[in-house]
Design a protein around this motif. Sequence first.
Motif, mmCIF file in Angstrom:
data_model
loop_
_atom_site.group_PDB
_atom_site.id
_atom_site.type_symbol
_atom_site.label_atom_id
_atom_site.label_comp_id
_atom_site.label_asym_id
_atom_site.label_seq_id
_atom_site.Cartn_x
_atom_site.Cartn_y
_atom_site.Cartn_z
ATOM 1 N N CYS A 94 0.723 -1.158 0.087
ATOM 2 C CA CYS A 94 -0.067 0.029 -0.081
ATOM 3 C C CYS A 94 0.785 1.180 0.000
ATOM 4 O O CYS A 94 0.676 1.936 0.773
ATOM 5 C CB CYS A 94 -0.891 -0.018 1.263
ATOM 6 S SG CYS A 94 -2.318 -1.258 1.289
ATOM 7 N N SER A 95 1.795 1.357 -0.801
ATOM 8 C CA SER A 95 2.752 2.424 -0.890
ATOM 9 C C SER A 95 2.991 2.618 -2.416
ATOM 10 O O SER A 95 3.045 1.836 -3.349
ATOM 11 C CB SER A 95 4.126 1.862 -0.312
ATOM 12 O OG SER A 95 5.274 2.685 -0.624
ATOM 13 N N ALA A 134 -2.505 5.009 -4.072
ATOM 14 C CA ALA A 134 -1.215 5.071 -3.559
ATOM 15 C C ALA A 134 -0.492 6.529 -3.813
ATOM 16 O O ALA A 134 -0.136 6.830 -2.760
ATOM 17 C CB ALA A 134 -0.136 4.088 -4.155
ATOM 18 N N MET A 135 -0.847 7.075 -4.907
ATOM 19 C CA MET A 135 -0.390 8.449 -4.937
ATOM 20 C C MET A 135 -0.999 9.417 -4.178
ATOM 21 O O MET A 135 -0.689 10.592 -3.943
ATOM 22 C CB MET A 135 -0.210 8.757 -6.508
ATOM 23 C CG MET A 135 0.799 8.084 -7.298
ATOM 24 S SD MET A 135 1.179 8.153 -8.956
ATOM 25 C CE MET A 135 1.275 10.144 -9.248
ATOM 26 N N LYS A 189 11.252 8.187 3.548
ATOM 27 C CA LYS A 189 10.024 8.568 2.474
ATOM 28 C C LYS A 189 8.910 7.400 2.334
ATOM 29 O O LYS A 189 7.905 7.967 2.113
ATOM 30 C CB LYS A 189 10.620 8.645 1.149
ATOM 31 C CG LYS A 189 11.737 9.989 0.835
ATOM 32 C CD LYS A 189 12.047 10.089 -0.621
ATOM 33 C CE LYS A 189 12.801 11.233 -0.685
ATOM 34 N NZ LYS A 189 11.974 12.792 -0.537
ATOM 35 N N TYR A 190 9.389 6.209 2.472
ATOM 36 C CA TYR A 190 8.383 5.234 2.778
ATOM 37 C C TYR A 190 7.515 5.468 3.879
ATOM 38 O O TYR A 190 6.484 5.296 3.819
ATOM 39 C CB TYR A 190 9.129 3.868 2.822
ATOM 40 C CG TYR A 190 9.488 3.179 1.563
ATOM 41 C CD1 TYR A 190 8.796 2.079 0.837
ATOM 42 C CD2 TYR A 190 10.796 3.569 1.125
ATOM 43 C CE1 TYR A 190 9.186 1.619 -0.344
ATOM 44 C CE2 TYR A 190 11.319 3.098 -0.180
ATOM 45 C CZ TYR A 190 10.576 2.054 -0.827
ATOM 46 O OH TYR A 190 11.079 1.430 -1.867
ATOM 47 N N TYR A 197 -1.863 6.660 5.110
ATOM 48 C CA TYR A 197 -2.876 5.422 4.924
ATOM 49 C C TYR A 197 -3.202 4.968 6.353
ATOM 50 O O TYR A 197 -4.364 4.343 6.572
ATOM 51 C CB TYR A 197 -2.145 4.259 4.084
ATOM 52 C CG TYR A 197 -2.408 3.004 4.192
ATOM 53 C CD1 TYR A 197 -3.650 2.509 3.210
ATOM 54 C CD2 TYR A 197 -1.874 1.924 4.850
ATOM 55 C CE1 TYR A 197 -3.990 1.187 3.458
ATOM 56 C CE2 TYR A 197 -2.171 0.768 5.002
ATOM 57 C CZ TYR A 197 -3.547 0.309 4.216
ATOM 58 O OH TYR A 197 -3.815 -0.961 4.227
ATOM 59 N N ARG A 198 -2.050 4.541 7.021
ATOM 60 C CA ARG A 198 -2.384 3.970 8.549
ATOM 61 C C ARG A 198 -3.286 4.968 9.419
ATOM 62 O O ARG A 198 -4.188 4.119 10.043
ATOM 63 C CB ARG A 198 -1.134 3.771 9.177
ATOM 64 C CG ARG A 198 -0.264 2.587 8.639
ATOM 65 C CD ARG A 198 1.141 2.371 9.337
ATOM 66 N NE ARG A 198 1.707 1.217 8.689
ATOM 67 C CZ ARG A 198 2.762 0.642 9.243
ATOM 68 N NH1 ARG A 198 3.505 1.420 10.082
ATOM 69 N NH2 ARG A 198 3.390 -0.328 8.659
#
Length: 636
Positions: A94-95, A134-135, A189-190, A197-198
Amino acid sequence: MIKELVQFTEIALADPVFRNLGVLPREGLHIVLQVEKTEEETTIHEKPLFAGFYSKKMKEVNEWLAKCAAWSQVSWMVDTNKCFDPTVKAIHSCSPFCFALKRTNLDGGEQFIENQRLNKSQVHERINSYFTKAMGLLKDADEKTTAEAFRIALNDRNQINRWLDECEDFKKVKDGEYVIFYLDLPVEKYETAIQKYRKEKLFNTPDYNFPKENPEHGTSNWFNGFPAKKPFLQHQSATFDIAGRITTDEARLLDSFSELSRRKVFPNPLPLFVYENERVDAFKIFKDDAASGDEKRKTYLEIIRDLWKDRNQELGNYYLLFLMAGEIRDFDFVSRFEFNLNSDGSPWLVKDLFNTGQEMRLENVSDLMTLVLPPMFNNALVVRRKEKDWFFHWFDEMDSKFCKTHNAYILAMKYRKAFYDFIYKSQRQSVNGRAIEEILLTGILDDIQMDEYKKPPGFVRFINTEERNICTKLNLLFSLHQYFSKPINPVFMPSKIEELSQRVRDVAAGTAHLENDEHFAFAAGQVLARIFLQNESANRTYKMLDPYFRFSEVGKFRESLQEFFLRYSHKGYSGRFEKVSSEVFSFELKGGLKSLRPLILAGLFYREFLPEGKKTLLHAEKEKPEAESAEIPADN
């Protein structure tokens, strides 16, 4: 419980060493791609920086695989219901900087072929929709440009197949293992990309997030299903829709706890202490043990033992959590833990009444678990595996085909929770004398049915294969029953066996008579044993005696015993033996036969050692000296 879990996880995550323990790549192929930037455009280099395979069988992880492990750690979905591929759930990252799927969904994979047959969409057709979501996690324009270049590269099926074909390790990847593409970017960055998202997905459902945008509170997703689509699970009379909310920090910590648990850095079960000083002390033991690198990790009992000793045998006030296969199998509060079986430290004694050559001193619950439960349950509940550590079937799906008998399986399933509570939670009332009697007597009768008379490899004579198991269980029954029975049943005590043995000797000498049902039962067992030794058949197995433990009426039991007696009377019995047998055949029983079965078994297998150089009667070889044949087991 959530409060204790959150407090404990905060301590664990605050330690950078512990936080990263056990972080490993997912099994499969890992491909790291390089971003190329010019003033005109951003692209992905044609050649991967790294492509390598990881399996759990590998003992070492190189620098690139360690990076991949860290990247995937902050790129993964919360669960399949909250992935960016919601319809098929084939993309598990999910990245915007990571793309993970299983080999089965790539060209030639089993699922790929099945999708073709059913005319279903393939993963490569859903790449654009994945990156649209994701973006949406990104705010920085430069990062969006990088993610767009990644999307374009992955959309080129020829490029992907070329990367895979040029990688020798791709041939090792099984259908159920992963193929993961990463961009070579700082892990920070990740982490930034995944935070949004989390924050949204760590809650169970967005319906009760507060506030709706940028939520700070929501419903817990930790082992918590939301029954919106199942009216029969909803409260019908409650005035509220939800029981309560948790904060985003609590949701994050609960998710981190689940991740640490999956890495097996905690013991299972896990004690969650209410008080901070005990919580800190317990974590220090967890950390030192996990960081030691030892292949054998400390168990819950070993950790609790250390804490119990440090606190002068005063320990309690903690929740005990048992997780297995992603499920909570048990959760309970332990107000006080007792490691020793007796509060004064004195042992429970298992006397060697039946000549096994081994006595037991059980000082603590660990001794009970490892010394008693394996023979008690015929290795069905607690198993010592060859060249491996113990294995415990506390909550797993047991398979009866791996149990010695079906009864062993049934008894393990029936009583395993009771013994788990007794050992791990100090709930001493969970196991009583009746349970001990049922388990051991059933096991003894199973052993009698399975007995064989043969000469195993390396032995110089024929033996009864189950004799040691039977005698061990009898030792446990008559030694341990008193510790579980309230009030104590005097029948199941070592002194009772010694008393009954002396009574039989007195009857044989003509100085006493059988006066009660207990005298009769033990003497009947002794008579049965002596007649059994007259048997000259080649297959002298205890299985022959099984019918005597199936009678419910004393008349049929005595009649069968007399027939057995007469069958070998031509061999000659001593006068001492005939005195005992005549009393057995003439005794009028006052109670039922079934309740006397333990004492009949005790009489059958009880014997004292003969003078040095001679054998015990039930261990005797087929060619016994004639002088021994005229004695009964209790008269040696």
